[in-house]
Design an enzyme around this catalytic site. Structure first.
Site, PDB file in Angstrom:
ATOM      1  N   SER A   1     -90.967 -11.627  90.481  1.00 29.55           N
ATOM      2  CA  SER A   1     -91.421 -12.511  91.555  1.00 29.55           C
ATOM      3  C   SER A   1     -90.836 -13.921  91.440  1.00 29.55           C
ATOM      4  O   SER A   1     -89.642 -14.098  91.577  1.00 29.55           O
ATOM      5  CB  SER A   1     -92.948 -12.524  91.582  1.00 29.55           C
ATOM      6  OG  SER A   1     -93.414 -13.279  92.662  1.00 29.55           O
TER       7      SER A   1
ATOM      8  N   ASP B   1     -90.170 -16.776  97.976  1.00 29.11           N
ATOM      9  CA  ASP B   1     -90.109 -16.674  96.513  1.00 29.11           C
ATOM     10  C   ASP B   1     -89.161 -15.528  96.138  1.00 29.11           C
ATOM     11  O   ASP B   1     -88.535 -14.911  97.005  1.00 29.11           O
ATOM     12  CB  ASP B   1     -91.517 -16.500  95.913  1.00 29.11           C
ATOM     13  CG  ASP B   1     -92.057 -15.097  96.083  1.00 29.11           C
ATOM     14  OD1 ASP B   1     -91.785 -14.483  97.126  1.00 29.11           O
ATOM     15  OD2 ASP B   1     -92.745 -14.599  95.172  1.00 29.11           O
TER      16      ASP B   1
ATOM     17  N   ASP C   1     -89.240 -12.439  95.239  1.00 33.42           N
ATOM     18  CA  ASP C   1     -89.284 -11.084  95.792  1.00 33.42           C
ATOM     19  C   ASP C   1     -89.733 -11.082  97.253  1.00 33.42           C
ATOM     20  O   ASP C   1     -90.037 -10.027  97.820  1.00 33.42           O
ATOM     21  CB  ASP C   1     -90.134 -10.135  94.928  1.00 33.42           C
ATOM     22  CG  ASP C   1     -91.578 -10.558  94.826  1.00 33.42           C
ATOM     23  OD1 ASP C   1     -91.880 -11.728  95.123  1.00 33.42           O
ATOM     24  OD2 ASP C   1     -92.420  -9.716  94.454  1.00 33.42           O
TER      25      ASP C   1
ATOM     26  N   ASP D   1     -92.306 -12.088  99.009  1.00 31.73           N
ATOM     27  CA  ASP D   1     -93.634 -11.798  99.562  1.00 31.73           C
ATOM     28  C   ASP D   1     -94.374 -13.081  99.941  1.00 31.73           C
ATOM     29  O   ASP D   1     -95.325 -13.047 100.713  1.00 31.73           O
ATOM     30  CB  ASP D   1     -94.478 -10.888  98.641  1.00 31.73           C
ATOM     31  CG  ASP D   1     -94.666 -11.427  97.247  1.00 31.73           C
ATOM     32  OD1 ASP D   1     -94.111 -12.490  96.928  1.00 31.73           O
ATOM     33  OD2 ASP D   1     -95.373 -10.764  96.453  1.00 31.73           O
TER      34      ASP D   1
HETATM   35 MG    MG Z   1     -93.692 -12.816  94.806  1.00 24.45          MG
END
Ligand code: MG
Length: 458
Positions: free
Chosen positions: A99, A242, A244, A246
Site C-alpha cells: 500500500s 496511494d 495500491d 485504494d
Molecule cells: Mg492502500
C-alpha cells in the site's frame, strides 16, 4: 490450541523485502493460505513494487502446492483485483502490495470471496497453519493450476461507470490532473476519466517501483507540485492515489489540498440527499464534520475502530452503503464495500457535474474545523491500565471507547486519545471551531494522561 505468533498486521502481512519478508517465507505463506482455502480458486496480482513479480511467483508456487488454482492478473490496482474476485465468482485473492509503505517494503493481503480482506479470526487460522506445520501438501496429481486472467481493468472501469452519470460528466469537459505516485493508479484512473470525457494530464504516471516522484503515501507535504500544477494549467481538480490506488486525496482548482474527511463529507452529503436514513460507517478518527453532515441530512453514523477492514466488515454486517476514512478511503457499497480510489474520483466528478459547481465551492460550503495533534510518551506495558484509568475519570462525558477514548463536547469540539499500535506513545487528535480551543484540548488532555502515567510509574 492456536498460535499466539502473528503474521498479519492491521492491513495484511508487511515487511522489508528480503529481510523481514523473503520469497522462502512467501512460498510457505502461499501454502498456508492455500490450505485455508481448501483447493479453492484464487486471483493473484501485485502493485508496482520492484519485488512484486518475485513474491507473486513464490506465493503462486505455494498456492499451487496446496492444491489451489490461480488466475494470475499481474500488475493491477488493489480495488480492481477485489472487484475481479466477485466478478469471476472466485473463492478469494492474494494481493502482493504494501500500500503506502516505502519502496523497500512489500506485503501480502488476503481477500475473501466478498472482495473484503479476511477477518481477524480467518487470519488466525492461516497463522496457526503456518506456525504449527499444518500445511496441506497436495499429491502430484492434485496440484493447482495457474492461468493468466486478462481484462480485469476493462471490467473494473466499466463497473465504475455504471454508478455515475457518464453523459453529464462528459458535457463538462473537465480537465483533471492525476498523480498515481508511479504506481498502479496509472493503470485504471486515467483511462476511466478519459472515458468520462475528461481531459487528463498525468504526473508521476510512469510505473516505477522505486517511487521516484513522491512517497506512495499521499500527504499534503508531498503533493505541493501537484497543487501548483493545478493552478498553473488551470485544471478543474487534481487527485493523488496511494501505492495500491485504494485511497485518494483531492486538490481543488485553486490548488488547495483537502484531507480525506472533507471529500468524504462531500460524497456523504450528496449520498444522503438521495438516500436519507442510510447508515454511514466511519472510524472514530474521522472528523465531527462527518457527523454534522449526517445530522443535517438525516443519516445515522456508525463509529468503528480505526482500520479499513473494520469499516468494510461493518458495512457488510449492517448492509450499509457508504463508508469513509480521514486518510482518503471512500467505500461506495453499490460498487463494492472496500475503499476504491478510482470510484471515489468518479463520485466527486459526478457531484461537480450534477451541481455545476467548482470543487472549491462544494468543499468550502462544508462546516470548517481546526485540527491539532499531540503525543505523550507511555510505556507499552502500562498502556492498557492508562486507558482504563482515563475512561474511569471521564465517565461523565459524552464518550465512545471502541478504539481509545473519543470525547465529544457541547461546542462541537472533540478529542480522540489512542495508544499507538507501533510506538510507546499515546496520540491525541483534537478538533474544534477555533485554533485556540484545539490547542487547549491537547494541553488539557496531555496533562491528564501524564498525571495517570506518572501515578502508575511510582
Ligand atoms: Mg492502500
Amino acid at each position: 490450541m492456536l498460535s499466539l505468533k502473528r503474521l498479519f498486521g492491521t492491513n495484511g502481512i508487511r515487511g522489508l523485502v528480503n529481510k523481514e519478508l523473503t520469497p522462502q517465507m512467501a512460498i510457505k505463506i502461499g501454502s498456508a493460505i492455500g490450505t485455508f482455502f481448501q483447493r479453492g480458486n484464487l486471483i493473484v496480482g501485485y502493485d508496482a513494487r520492484t519485488s512484486g513479480p518475485m513474491f507473486a511467483k513464490a506465493v503462486i508456487a505455494g498456492l499451487n502446492a496446496s492444491g489451489c488454482n490461480v488466475l494470475f492478473v499481474g500488475m493491477s490496482p488493489t480495488p480492481a483485483l477485489q472487484f475481479a474476485v466477485r466478478n469471476h465468482k472466485m473463492n478469494g485473492a492474494v494481493i502482493i502490495t504494501a500500500s503506502h509503505n516505502p519502496p523497500e517494503y512489500n506485503g501480502i493481503k488476503v481477500i475473501w470471496k466478498d472482495g473484503i480482506e479476511l477477518s481477524r479470526e480467518q487470519e488466525i487460522e492461516i497463522e496457526d497453519t503456518y506456525f504449527n506445520e499444518k500445511i496441506h501438501h497436495a499429491e502430484w496429481c492434485n496440484l493447482g493450476t495457474t492461468r493468466a486472467l486478462h481484462g480485469v481493468i476493462d471490467d473494473y472501469v466499466e463497473a465504475i461507470k455504471k454508478h455515475v452519470d457518464v453523459s453529464e460528466i462528459a458535457k463538462k469537459e473537465y480537465h483533471v490532473i492525476i498523480d498515481p505516485g508511479n504506481s498502479v493508479g496509472s493503470l485504471a484512473a486515467p483511462r476511466l476519466l478519459r472515458e468520462l470525457g475528461c481531459k487528463v494530464t498525468t504526473i508521476n504516471a510512469n510505473i516505477d517501483g522505486t517511487f521516484p516522484g513522491r512517497s506512495p503515501e499521499p500527504r499534503p507535504e508531498n503533493l505541493k507540485d501537484l497543487a501548483l500544477t493545478v493552478k498553473s494549467v488551470g485544471a478543474d481538480l487534481a487527485v493523488a492515489y496511494d501505492g495500491d490506488a485504494d485511497r485518494s486525496i483531492f486538490v481543488d482548482e485553486n490548488g488547495r489540498i483537502h484531507w480525506g474527511d472533507k471529500t468524504f463529507a462531500l460524497v456523504e452529503k450528496h449520498f444522503l440527499k438521495d438516500n436519507p436514513d442510510e447508515k454511514i460507517v466511519t472510524p472514530v478518527s474521522s472528523s465531527t464534520l462527518v457527523k454534522d453532515i449526517a445530522d443535517r441530512y438525516g443519516g445515522e453514523i456508525v463509529w468503528t475502530k480505526v482500520g479499513s477492514v473494520t469499516v468494510s466488515q461493518t458495512m457488510k454486517n449492517l448492509n450499509a452503503k457508504l463508508g469513509g476514512e480521514e486518510n482518503g478511503g471512500i467505500f461506495y457499497g453499490p460498487h463494492q464495500s472496500v475503499r476504491d480510489g478510482a470510484m471515489a474520483t468518479a463520485l466527486i466528478l459526478n457531484i461537480m457535474a450534477e451541481t455545476d459547481e467548482e470543487l472549491s465551492k462544494l468543499l468550502g460550503e462544508l462546516p470548517e474545523y481546526f485540527i491539532e495533534k499531540g503525543k505523550v510518551e507511555c510505556a507499552n506495558d502500562i498502556k492498557k491500565k492508562v486507558l482504563e484509568k482515563l475512561t474511569e475519570q471521564l465517565s461523565e462525558l459524552n464518550m465512545n471507547t471502541i478504539d481509545g477514548v473519543k470525547l465529544w463536547f457541547e461546542d462541537k469540539s472533540a478529542i480522540l486519545i489512542r495508544p499507538s499500535g507501533t510506538e510507546p506513545i499515546y496520540r491525541l487528535y483534537a478538533e474544534a471551531k477555533t485554533q485556540e480551543k484545539t490547542i487547549q484540548l491537547i494541553e488539557e488532555y496531555s496533562s491528564k494522561l501524564e498525571t495517570i502515567i506518572n501515578s502508575l510509574k511510582s
